[in-house]
Scaffold this motif. Structure first.
Motif, PDB file in Angstrom:
ATOM      1  N   PRO A 161      46.099  30.071   3.343  1.00  0.00           N
ATOM      2  CA  PRO A 161      44.739  29.815   3.831  1.00  0.00           C
ATOM      3  C   PRO A 161      43.679  30.228   2.822  1.00  0.00           C
ATOM      4  O   PRO A 161      42.580  29.676   2.813  1.00  0.00           O
ATOM      5  CB  PRO A 161      44.653  30.657   5.114  1.00  0.00           C
ATOM      6  N   PHE A 162      44.010  31.183   1.943  1.00  0.00           N
ATOM      7  CA  PHE A 162      43.053  31.593   0.915  1.00  0.00           C
ATOM      8  C   PHE A 162      42.760  30.429  -0.038  1.00  0.00           C
ATOM      9  O   PHE A 162      41.611  30.196  -0.418  1.00  0.00           O
ATOM     10  CB  PHE A 162      43.605  32.777   0.117  1.00  0.00           C
ATOM     11  N   LYS A 163      43.808  29.703  -0.413  1.00  0.00           N
ATOM     12  CA  LYS A 163      43.628  28.574  -1.331  1.00  0.00           C
ATOM     13  C   LYS A 163      42.927  27.406  -0.642  1.00  0.00           C
ATOM     14  O   LYS A 163      42.219  26.627  -1.282  1.00  0.00           O
ATOM     15  CB  LYS A 163      44.977  28.134  -1.894  1.00  0.00           C
ATOM     16  N   LYS A 164      43.128  27.278   0.656  1.00  0.00           N
ATOM     17  CA  LYS A 164      42.440  26.215   1.388  1.00  0.00           C
ATOM     18  C   LYS A 164      40.960  26.530   1.511  1.00  0.00           C
ATOM     19  O   LYS A 164      40.113  25.635   1.415  1.00  0.00           O
ATOM     20  CB  LYS A 164      43.107  26.026   2.750  1.00  0.00           C
ATOM     21  N   TRP A 165      40.635  27.788   1.697  1.00  0.00           N
ATOM     22  CA  TRP A 165      39.233  28.199   1.727  1.00  0.00           C
ATOM     23  C   TRP A 165      38.578  28.025   0.365  1.00  0.00           C
ATOM     24  O   TRP A 165      37.361  27.817   0.260  1.00  0.00           O
ATOM     25  CB  TRP A 165      39.123  29.654   2.181  1.00  0.00           C
ATOM     26  N   ALA A 166      39.360  28.068  -0.692  1.00  0.00           N
ATOM     27  CA  ALA A 166      38.809  27.931  -2.041  1.00  0.00           C
ATOM     28  C   ALA A 166      38.044  26.621  -2.214  1.00  0.00           C
ATOM     29  O   ALA A 166      37.092  26.546  -3.008  1.00  0.00           O
ATOM     30  CB  ALA A 166      39.930  28.016  -3.075  1.00  0.00           C
ATOM     31  N   TYR A 167      38.430  25.587  -1.480  1.00  0.00           N
ATOM     32  CA  TYR A 167      37.707  24.309  -1.561  1.00  0.00           C
ATOM     33  C   TYR A 167      36.272  24.475  -1.070  1.00  0.00           C
ATOM     34  O   TYR A 167      35.355  23.825  -1.592  1.00  0.00           O
ATOM     35  CB  TYR A 167      38.427  23.234  -0.749  1.00  0.00           C
ATOM     36  N   VAL A 168      36.072  25.306  -0.074  1.00  0.00           N
ATOM     37  CA  VAL A 168      34.717  25.572   0.415  1.00  0.00           C
ATOM     38  C   VAL A 168      33.935  26.346  -0.644  1.00  0.00           C
ATOM     39  O   VAL A 168      32.759  26.049  -0.913  1.00  0.00           O
ATOM     40  CB  VAL A 168      34.759  26.351   1.744  1.00  0.00           C
ATOM     41  N   GLU A 169      34.578  27.325  -1.262  1.00  0.00           N
ATOM     42  CA  GLU A 169      33.919  28.080  -2.323  1.00  0.00           C
ATOM     43  C   GLU A 169      33.466  27.149  -3.444  1.00  0.00           C
ATOM     44  O   GLU A 169      32.333  27.239  -3.934  1.00  0.00           O
ATOM     45  CB  GLU A 169      34.879  29.120  -2.897  1.00  0.00           C
ATOM     46  N   GLY A 170      34.354  26.257  -3.845  1.00  0.00           N
ATOM     47  CA  GLY A 170      34.050  25.362  -4.957  1.00  0.00           C
ATOM     48  C   GLY A 170      32.853  24.469  -4.683  1.00  0.00           C
ATOM     49  O   GLY A 170      31.939  24.361  -5.510  1.00  0.00           O
ATOM     50  N   ILE A 171      32.829  23.827  -3.520  1.00  0.00           N
ATOM     51  CA  ILE A 171      31.742  22.884  -3.236  1.00  0.00           C
ATOM     52  C   ILE A 171      30.439  23.625  -2.949  1.00  0.00           C
ATOM     53  O   ILE A 171      29.356  23.174  -3.340  1.00  0.00           O
ATOM     54  CB  ILE A 171      32.115  21.936  -2.075  1.00  0.00           C
ATOM     55  N   ALA A 172      30.516  24.786  -2.274  1.00  0.00           N
ATOM     56  CA  ALA A 172      29.300  25.550  -1.984  1.00  0.00           C
ATOM     57  C   ALA A 172      28.639  26.029  -3.271  1.00  0.00           C
ATOM     58  O   ALA A 172      27.415  25.938  -3.434  1.00  0.00           O
ATOM     59  CB  ALA A 172      29.623  26.738  -1.077  1.00  0.00           C
ATOM     60  N   CYS A 173      29.437  26.520  -4.204  1.00  0.00           N
ATOM     61  CA  CYS A 173      28.893  26.991  -5.479  1.00  0.00           C
ATOM     62  C   CYS A 173      28.397  25.823  -6.328  1.00  0.00           C
ATOM     63  O   CYS A 173      27.404  25.958  -7.059  1.00  0.00           O
ATOM     64  CB  CYS A 173      29.945  27.791  -6.239  1.00  0.00           C
ATOM     65  N   PHE A 174      29.062  24.679  -6.219  1.00  0.00           N
ATOM     66  CA  PHE A 174      28.602  23.501  -6.962  1.00  0.00           C
ATOM     67  C   PHE A 174      27.216  23.087  -6.478  1.00  0.00           C
ATOM     68  O   PHE A 174      26.303  22.865  -7.273  1.00  0.00           O
ATOM     69  CB  PHE A 174      29.582  22.345  -6.798  1.00  0.00           C
ATOM     70  N   PHE A 175      27.062  22.965  -5.166  1.00  0.00           N
ATOM     71  CA  PHE A 175      25.769  22.585  -4.616  1.00  0.00           C
ATOM     72  C   PHE A 175      24.684  23.588  -4.989  1.00  0.00           C
ATOM     73  O   PHE A 175      23.543  23.223  -5.249  1.00  0.00           O
ATOM     74  CB  PHE A 175      25.846  22.456  -3.101  1.00  0.00           C
ATOM     75  N   LYS A 176      25.045  24.869  -5.003  1.00  0.00           N
ATOM     76  CA  LYS A 176      24.062  25.905  -5.316  1.00  0.00           C
ATOM     77  C   LYS A 176      23.599  25.824  -6.763  1.00  0.00           C
ATOM     78  O   LYS A 176      22.430  26.074  -7.060  1.00  0.00           O
ATOM     79  CB  LYS A 176      24.671  27.292  -5.035  1.00  0.00           C
ATOM     80  N   GLY A 177      24.486  25.466  -7.672  1.00  0.00           N
ATOM     81  CA  GLY A 177      24.149  25.503  -9.088  1.00  0.00           C
ATOM     82  C   GLY A 177      23.825  24.177  -9.731  1.00  0.00           C
ATOM     83  O   GLY A 177      23.312  24.137 -10.853  1.00  0.00           O
ATOM     84  N   ALA A 178      24.088  23.057  -9.048  1.00  0.00           N
ATOM     85  CA  ALA A 178      23.880  21.743  -9.658  1.00  0.00           C
ATOM     86  C   ALA A 178      22.394  21.444  -9.813  1.00  0.00           C
ATOM     87  O   ALA A 178      21.603  21.655  -8.890  1.00  0.00           O
ATOM     88  CB  ALA A 178      24.544  20.672  -8.807  1.00  0.00           C
TER      89      ALA A 178
END
Length: 379
Positions: A161-178
Motif C-alpha cells: 500500500p505504500f507504493k500505491k500511495w506513492a502515485y498520490v505523492e507523485g501527482i500532488a507534488c507535480f501539481f504543486k511544482g509545475a
C-alpha cells in the motif's frame, strides 16, 4: 524551464543519509487460529485482501524531504519552522515543515519520471513549433500513462500500500511544482482534460481505500504525508483546476474526516487551501447524505448510476476504479505519440525554429539563408 525540485535529505540515524526506515513496525496478522479445535470443525479461511497482501507491509519505505516549490516566497518570514544552524536533518525528513515535505523514495521516483516525460513532450524546450496545443496534448498523454501504471499496480497484491500511495505523492507534488500547467488546462480538448482530472481524483480516493485495508489511513500513520498530500490535491482542485468541474474535492475531505485525519492541523502558508475552504467542503459532503445512502443501496451499481444533476455530471456518491477506468481507457490510451525524443533528427529539424528545413516547410526563407544569398550576390 521549471525550477528543479530539490530533495533535501533522506531519513537517517547517525549519518546525513541512511537507508534506515523511520516507520513503525506494521502489526502482523496472527497465524494462530481462534476457531474451535474440536474434531470436524472447519478450518478458518485465510484472510483475503482486495489491494495488497499483509506481508507487503514489511516493504517499508524511506522518506526524503522535498523542498517547497514556493520556499523562496516565505524565506524572510520570522519564526521559520526549519533546522537551526548545525542541526542534523534526521528529525526533519519525515515531517512537514517550512523546509519541505516528506516524500517516499517511490513517490519521488514517480515525480521525477513524470517531470521527465512531460519535458520530452514540450516543444518549447526543444525550440520547436508543431501546433499550439502540442504541449497540452503531450501532458494529457503523460497523465494517461500515469493512470495506466496506477491501474497496473492498484490490485496487484504483491505491491505494498505504500507504493500505491506513492502515485498520490507523485501527482500532488507535480501539481504543486509545475509552472506550465496552463498548456494542459487551456488546450482545445477541454473534455479530455476534465476526464483526466476526474480520474486523477478517483485515483486518490482509491489509494485511500488501499491504505484503509491495512489501517494506514489514520492519524499517526506510518504513511507520513497523508494530510499534506491531500491538501495539495485540494489546492489544485480549487485553483488550477477550478474550471474542470471537479467534484471529488469534498470526498477527499470526507474520507479523511471519517478516518480521523485532521486536515485542519495540516493547513499552512505554503498551500493555498484554508480552514475556511475545508469548512466549505464539509458542508458540501454533508448535503450529499441522502445520495450516499441511495447509491449504497443500489443493486448492480454501474458508473452511469452516478451521473446526474443539472449538467448531467458525475455526482461522486459512489465510485469503482475497475469499472470507471475500463471506460476511461477507451478514449485515453496514453502512449508516446507526443514524445519528441522519439522523432528522428530529420523530422525534428523540420519543426525547429530557425532551421532551413523549418523555413522550407512553411514556404519561407530563414534569416541565415537570406544572409547567405546576399553574401553570394555581393561576391
Amino acid at each position: 524551464m521549471p525550477p528543479k525540485r530539490k530533495a533535501m535529505a533522506e531519513t537517517s540515524t547517525n549519518q546525513p543519509v541512511s537507508t534506515t526506515s523511520r516507520n513503525a513496525k506494521a502489526t502482523k496478522t496472527s497465524s494462530k487460529s481462534t476457531a474451535p479445535t474440536s474434531k470436524g470443525s472447519a478450518k478458518p479461511k485465510p484472510e483475503t485482501f482486495k489491494y495488497s497482501n499483509a506481508d507487503t507491509l514489511s516493504q517499508k519505505t524511506k522518506y526524503i524531504n522535498l523542498e517547497w516549490p514556493n520556499f523562496a516566497d516565505f524565506i524572510k518570514d520570522k519564526n521559520q519552522d526549519v533546522p537551526k544552524k548545525g542541526e542534523l536533518m534526521d528529525n526533519w525528513c519525515d515531517r512537514v515543515s517550512d523546509l519541505g515535505i516528506p516524500v517516499s523514495e517511490e513517490g519521488a521516483d514517480l515525480l521525477q519520471k513524470l517531470d521527465s516525460e512531460v519535458e520530452k513532450r514540450n516543444q518549447d524546450r526543444l525550440d520547436m513549433h508543431i501546433y499550439n496545443d502540442w504541449n497540452g496534448w503531450g501532458m494529457s498523454e503523460c497523465f494517461e500513462n500515469y493512470l495506466k501504471d496506477f491501474n497496473r499496480d492498484i490490485f496487484k497484491k504483491t505491491v505494498s500500500p505504500f507504493k500505491k500511495w506513492a502515485y498520490v505523492e507523485g501527482i500532488a507534488c507535480f501539481f504543486k511544482g509545475a509552472d506550465d500547467l496552463v498548456y494542459w488546462l487551456n488546450n482545445e480538448d477541454g473534455d479530455s482534460v476534465k476526464d483526466i482530472a476526474a480520474m486523477l481524483g478517483l485515483m486518490v480516493l482509491t489509494a485511500y481505500s488501499a491504505l484503509s485495508e491495512h489501517s494506514l489511513l489514520k492519524p499517526d500513520s506510518e504513511v507520513k504525508n497523508i494530510g499534506i498530500m491531500s491538501l495539495m490535491m485540494l489546492e489544485f482542485a480549487k485553483n488550477d483546476g477550478q474550471d474542470l468541474d471537479i467534484g471529488w474535492g469534498c470526498e477527499i475531505v470526507r474520507m479523511c474526516d471519517e478516518a480521523g485525519v485532521d486536515l485542519d492541523k495540516e493547513v499552512r502558508k505554503q498551500v493555498a487551501f484554508s480552514k475556511k475552504d475545508l469548512k466549505g467542503m464539509r458542508a458540501a459532503y454533508r448535503e450529499k447524505k441522502d445520495g450516499y445512502k441511495a447509491a449504497a443501496e443500489t443493486k448492480g451499481w454501474k458508473p452511469e448510476h452516478d451521473v446526474g444533476g443539472k449538467w448531467d455530471e458525475k455526482q461522486w456518491y459512489r465510485w469503482d476504479w475497475k469499472l470507471e477506468y475500463k471506460e476511461f481507457q477507451k478514449n485515453h490510451k496514453g502512449g508516446s505519440h507526443y514524445d519528441l525524443t522519439k522523432w528522428s533528427k530529420k523530422d525534428r529539424e523540420e519543426y525547429t525554429l530557425g532551421s532551413k528545413a523549418f523555413g522550407r516547410r512553411i514556404g519561407m526563407e530563414t534569416d541565415s539563408e537570406c544572409d547567405s544569398e546576399s553574401d553570394s550576390e555581393s561576391d
